[in-house]
Design a protein around this motif. Structure first.
Motif, PDB file in Angstrom:
ATOM      1  N   LEU A   1      50.557  32.037  39.994  1.00  0.00           N
ATOM      2  CA  LEU A   1      50.037  30.741  39.541  1.00  0.00           C
ATOM      3  C   LEU A   1      49.612  29.882  40.732  1.00  0.00           C
ATOM      4  CD1 LEU A   1      52.572  29.913  36.685  1.00  0.00           C
ATOM      5  CD2 LEU A   1      50.153  30.435  36.415  1.00  0.00           C
ATOM      6  N   THR A   2      50.453  29.835  41.760  1.00  0.00           N
ATOM      7  CA  THR A   2      50.110  29.015  42.932  1.00  0.00           C
ATOM      8  C   THR A   2      48.887  29.582  43.648  1.00  0.00           C
ATOM      9  OG1 THR A   2      51.731  30.237  44.256  1.00  0.00           O
ATOM     10  CG2 THR A   2      52.461  28.177  43.255  1.00  0.00           C
ATOM     11  N   ALA A   3      48.690  30.900  43.560  1.00  0.00           N
ATOM     12  CA  ALA A   3      47.494  31.507  44.164  1.00  0.00           C
ATOM     13  C   ALA A   3      46.228  31.013  43.479  1.00  0.00           C
ATOM     14  CB  ALA A   3      47.575  33.028  44.077  1.00  0.00           C
ATOM     15  N   ASN A   4      46.382  30.515  42.259  1.00  0.00           N
ATOM     16  CA  ASN A   4      45.254  29.923  41.515  1.00  0.00           C
ATOM     17  C   ASN A   4      45.257  28.401  41.638  1.00  0.00           C
ATOM     18  OD1 ASN A   4      43.677  32.058  39.892  1.00  0.00           O
ATOM     19  ND2 ASN A   4      45.819  32.630  39.548  1.00  0.00           N
ATOM     20  N   GLU A   5      45.912  27.908  42.698  1.00  0.00           N
ATOM     21  CA  GLU A   5      45.935  26.483  43.042  1.00  0.00           C
ATOM     22  C   GLU A   5      46.605  25.637  41.960  1.00  0.00           C
ATOM     23  OE1 GLU A   5      41.948  25.443  43.946  1.00  0.00           O
ATOM     24  OE2 GLU A   5      41.957  26.493  45.863  1.00  0.00           O
ATOM     25  N   ILE A   6      47.616  26.190  41.323  1.00  0.00           N
ATOM     26  CA  ILE A   6      48.418  25.425  40.355  1.00  0.00           C
ATOM     27  C   ILE A   6      49.735  25.053  41.008  1.00  0.00           C
ATOM     28  CG2 ILE A   6      49.687  25.563  38.169  1.00  0.00           C
ATOM     29  CD1 ILE A   6      47.450  27.251  37.067  1.00  0.00           C
ATOM     30  N   ASP A   7      50.050  23.773  41.005  1.00  0.00           N
ATOM     31  CA  ASP A   7      51.330  23.310  41.549  1.00  0.00           C
ATOM     32  C   ASP A   7      52.447  23.644  40.564  1.00  0.00           C
ATOM     33  OD1 ASP A   7      50.140  22.265  43.820  1.00  0.00           O
ATOM     34  OD2 ASP A   7      49.737  20.336  42.856  1.00  0.00           O
ATOM     35  N   VAL A   8      53.473  24.307  41.064  1.00  0.00           N
ATOM     36  CA  VAL A   8      54.585  24.739  40.210  1.00  0.00           C
ATOM     37  C   VAL A   8      55.891  24.183  40.765  1.00  0.00           C
ATOM     38  CG1 VAL A   8      55.851  26.699  39.259  1.00  0.00           C
ATOM     39  CG2 VAL A   8      53.381  26.875  39.623  1.00  0.00           C
ATOM     40  N   THR A   9      56.646  23.517  39.899  1.00  0.00           N
ATOM     41  CA  THR A   9      57.984  23.037  40.262  1.00  0.00           C
ATOM     42  C   THR A   9      59.012  24.000  39.683  1.00  0.00           C
ATOM     43  OG1 THR A   9      57.223  20.756  40.199  1.00  0.00           O
ATOM     44  CG2 THR A   9      59.602  21.114  40.089  1.00  0.00           C
ATOM     45  N   VAL A  10      60.011  24.364  40.490  1.00  0.00           N
ATOM     46  CA  VAL A  10      60.981  25.379  40.076  1.00  0.00           C
ATOM     47  C   VAL A  10      62.390  24.779  40.054  1.00  0.00           C
ATOM     48  CG1 VAL A  10      61.951  27.665  40.560  1.00  0.00           C
ATOM     49  CG2 VAL A  10      59.553  27.171  41.123  1.00  0.00           C
ATOM     50  N   ALA A  11      63.150  25.077  39.017  1.00  0.00           N
ATOM     51  CA  ALA A  11      64.569  24.714  38.942  1.00  0.00           C
ATOM     52  C   ALA A  11      65.313  25.912  38.371  1.00  0.00           C
ATOM     53  CB  ALA A  11      64.773  23.492  38.046  1.00  0.00           C
ATOM     54  N   ALA A  12      66.497  26.213  38.935  1.00  0.00           N
ATOM     55  CA  ALA A  12      67.221  27.414  38.514  1.00  0.00           C
ATOM     56  C   ALA A  12      68.669  27.083  38.187  1.00  0.00           C
ATOM     57  CB  ALA A  12      67.164  28.478  39.602  1.00  0.00           C
ATOM     58  N   GLU A  13      69.187  27.767  37.161  1.00  0.00           N
ATOM     59  CA  GLU A  13      70.593  27.666  36.779  1.00  0.00           C
ATOM     60  C   GLU A  13      71.428  28.476  37.760  1.00  0.00           C
ATOM     61  OE1 GLU A  13      71.724  26.115  34.014  1.00  0.00           O
ATOM     62  OE2 GLU A  13      73.631  27.035  33.441  1.00  0.00           O
ATOM     63  N   ARG A  14      72.550  27.917  38.207  1.00  0.00           N
ATOM     64  CA  ARG A  14      73.449  28.671  39.075  1.00  0.00           C
ATOM     65  C   ARG A  14      74.272  29.631  38.222  1.00  0.00           C
ATOM     66  NH1 ARG A  14      73.549  23.477  41.554  1.00  0.00           N
ATOM     67  NH2 ARG A  14      72.969  23.554  43.757  1.00  0.00           N
ATOM     68  N   VAL A  15      74.361  30.883  38.649  1.00  0.00           N
ATOM     69  CA  VAL A  15      75.111  31.861  37.857  1.00  0.00           C
ATOM     70  C   VAL A  15      76.117  32.661  38.682  1.00  0.00           C
ATOM     71  CG1 VAL A  15      73.315  32.113  36.105  1.00  0.00           C
ATOM     72  CG2 VAL A  15      73.288  33.603  38.096  1.00  0.00           C
ATOM     73  N   THR A  16      75.803  32.936  39.940  1.00  0.00           N
ATOM     74  CA  THR A  16      76.718  33.752  40.735  1.00  0.00           C
ATOM     75  C   THR A  16      77.835  32.875  41.292  1.00  0.00           C
ATOM     76  OG1 THR A  16      75.534  33.443  42.819  1.00  0.00           O
ATOM     77  CG2 THR A  16      74.772  35.214  41.374  1.00  0.00           C
ATOM     78  N   GLU A  17      78.911  33.517  41.733  1.00  0.00           N
ATOM     79  CA  GLU A  17      80.028  32.759  42.275  1.00  0.00           C
ATOM     80  C   GLU A  17      79.591  31.951  43.490  1.00  0.00           C
ATOM     81  OE1 GLU A  17      83.249  35.371  43.024  1.00  0.00           O
ATOM     82  OE2 GLU A  17      83.531  35.920  40.923  1.00  0.00           O
ATOM     83  N   ALA A  18      78.768  32.541  44.350  1.00  0.00           N
ATOM     84  CA  ALA A  18      78.302  31.838  45.542  1.00  0.00           C
ATOM     85  C   ALA A  18      77.464  30.619  45.167  1.00  0.00           C
ATOM     86  CB  ALA A  18      77.490  32.791  46.419  1.00  0.00           C
ATOM     87  N   GLU A  19      76.593  30.778  44.168  1.00  0.00           N
ATOM     88  CA  GLU A  19      75.754  29.653  43.736  1.00  0.00           C
ATOM     89  C   GLU A  19      76.595  28.549  43.111  1.00  0.00           C
ATOM     90  OE1 GLU A  19      71.758  32.325  42.688  1.00  0.00           O
ATOM     91  OE2 GLU A  19      73.134  31.662  41.112  1.00  0.00           O
ATOM     92  N   LEU A  20      77.566  28.944  42.296  1.00  0.00           N
ATOM     93  CA  LEU A  20      78.412  27.943  41.657  1.00  0.00           C
ATOM     94  C   LEU A  20      79.250  27.191  42.688  1.00  0.00           C
ATOM     95  CD1 LEU A  20      79.579  30.068  38.586  1.00  0.00           C
ATOM     96  CD2 LEU A  20      78.035  28.119  38.539  1.00  0.00           C
TER      97      LEU A  20
END
Length: 484
Positions: A460-479
């Protein structure tokens, strides 16, 4: 309504009981972001008002000797802070509990539903009325009189063929905000088993279906559609299965991408296909690129829900959708993105017609009502349906769902930004919906890996679309990182 009121589960809901698992409890989440921190007291008042109008949502799930059924209850829902992971299990066998929850987190109002109760359309109606009731309390000076704000103010999302059985209202509607007095009709039974007067007649739930803004291009070439139909009658190929490392406690891995809806729609139009098939083609490409090679099984297949209300008007908030399967085999011709898009669209269109869907659903209903099957005890039915579900899973690589464009009545429309739709998943999946010009694509998966999401965003960004990303924490390290 009394405790004696009950209805048998519909055709689609039965499979959710048999197919649920620890990693996929068959729960979906629909949410809306408002422009301020949510006031829990006002949200509770809004929930009380909305709940009184949705009698279906009073139901608890009971199990009989031969079938599951929904039974009315006197339980009342309570708003809580969102402290569980997304799409955490709701239904627990043997416990008499409501089949949905309303939670909040900062600016987000969240509705989570066990899929045996309702589909995305029914849930979006409920969420719309809930948000509308909340905003009226939060901004009383901007609100119309109550009689104008309810009922007709239900969500004006446009149902799309590409949908997850979600969508909603046309805004035409039903200005009478009378409470429901009974559990709604099973639309599968009405349309595909017996012919009766439309359940929409005279209903206070009336919301006629209309074509979606994010919908399918009806101008597909007939010749390609016929070729696709012939292909679909061939035996299914063995498809590529996406694997990975399961999350430690079976929680769903969720990643949200947000971008301009108009910009992505322009990309789909440039390829001459619907936005759903464009995003599905991107999904296939992202799976291929992140897999390091598809191996000997080079066919990718996706399940795409279709909202039946656009063909068979229904006011029921219960499940009323079917699924369509599309696939692409790499290495058997042009694998360019544009070619994949048209290939998928050519398969989808002939399957998503009223005639094709009616034929398919009538067969399912006849099979379900066979005398021999009806007298089989429910536990054995669960085993049988579970086997069918596992067989179906083996023929799919991913799943996709597009709820289409949502809109709300004023003043709620001015105070809501992003709207999102997410599901628990037995395989990588994405759900798309748009509101206020923002398209949100929510990827969910039982695995920790996110390589396919990165490839999807990169294209998508290669087509010049700005993308905002947010992710859920799932692993022990992320939590642990989130708590530090």
């Amino acid at each position: 309504m009394t405790h004696r009121d009950w209805v048998r589960l519909d055709n689609a809901s039965n499979i959710f009981l048999a197919a649920r698992s620890a990693s996929d409890p068959k729960v979906f989440r629909s949410s809306a972001e408002v422009d301020h921190a949510v006031d829990p007291q006002l949200l509770q008042e809004a929930l009380d008002e909305t709940y009184d109008r949705y009698r279906l949502y009073h139901a608890v799930l009971q199990s009989g000797l031969f079938w599951y059924y929904l039974q009315d209850s006197d339980l009342r829902p309570l708003v809580t802070e969102d402290k569980q992971h997304i799409c955490a299990p709701i239904y627990q066998a043997g416990r008499r509990t409501l089949l949905f929850r309303v939670v909040y987190h900062r600016r987000r109002i969240v509705l989570e539903v066990f899929h045996a109760l309702s589909d995305g359309t029914g849930a979006s109606w409920f969420l719309s009325d809930l948000v509308n009731a909340y905003i009226r309390r939060r901004y009383p000076d901007q609100s119309p009189p109550l009689a104008e704000a309810t009922g007709a103010n239900a969500l004006r999302a446009e149902p799309g063929r590409s949908d997850a059985g979600s969508q909603a209202d046309d805004g035409a509607s039903d200005d009478t905000a009378e409470p429901e007095h009974g559990l709604p009709t099973d639309s599968f039974e009405h349309y595909f088993h017996h012919r009766r007067t439309s359940p929409a007649s005279g209903s206070t739930f009336s919301r006629a279906a209309v074509p979606a803004a994010l919908t399918i291009d009806d101008s597909a070439q007939p010749s390609s559609a016929h070729r696709a139909t012939r292909r679909l009658h061939r035996p299914l190929k063995k498809v590529h299965q996406v694997g990975g490392t399961r999350t430690p406690d079976n929680r769903t891995r969720a990643v949200e991408l947000t971008m301009s809806a108009a910009a992505v729609l322009d990309l789909a139009r440039a390829e001459g296909v619907s936005i759903t098939m464009y995003l599905t083609a991107l999904f296939f490409e992202s799976i291929r690129l992140s897999s390091g090679g598809l191996g000997k099984n080079r066919t990718l297949a996706a399940s795409v829900p279709v909202n039946l209300r656009q063909f068979f008007p229904s006011t029921s908030a219960r499940n009323f959708f079917a699924t369509v399967r599309v696939e692409h085999t790499y290495g058997e011709g042009d694998d360019g993105l544009g070619s994949i898009c048209k290939h998928l669209e050519g398969q989808f269109l002939p399957q998503a017609t009223k005639e094709a869907l009616e034929k398919k659903l009538r067969w399912f209903i006849r099979a379900e009502r066979m005398p021999g099957l009806r007298i089989i005890p429910r536990p054995l039915k669960d085993v049988f349906l579970g086997l069918i579900n596992r067989g179906s899973n083996r023929s799919l690589s991913v799943a996709v769902s597009n709820l289409g464009r949502m809109s709300l009545p004023e003043p709620a429309e001015s105070h809501v930004g992003r709207m999102l739709f997410q599901v628990s998943a037995v395989r990588p999946q994405f759900c798309a919906t748009s509101h206020a010009g923002l398209l949100t694509i929510s990827f969910t998966s039982p695995f920790t890996e996110t390589g396919h999401v990165k490839e999807f965003a990169r294209m998508l960004t290669a087509n010049e679309i700005d993308v905002t990303v947010a992710a859920e924490r799932v692993t022990e390290a992320e939590l642990a990182e989130g708590e530090s």
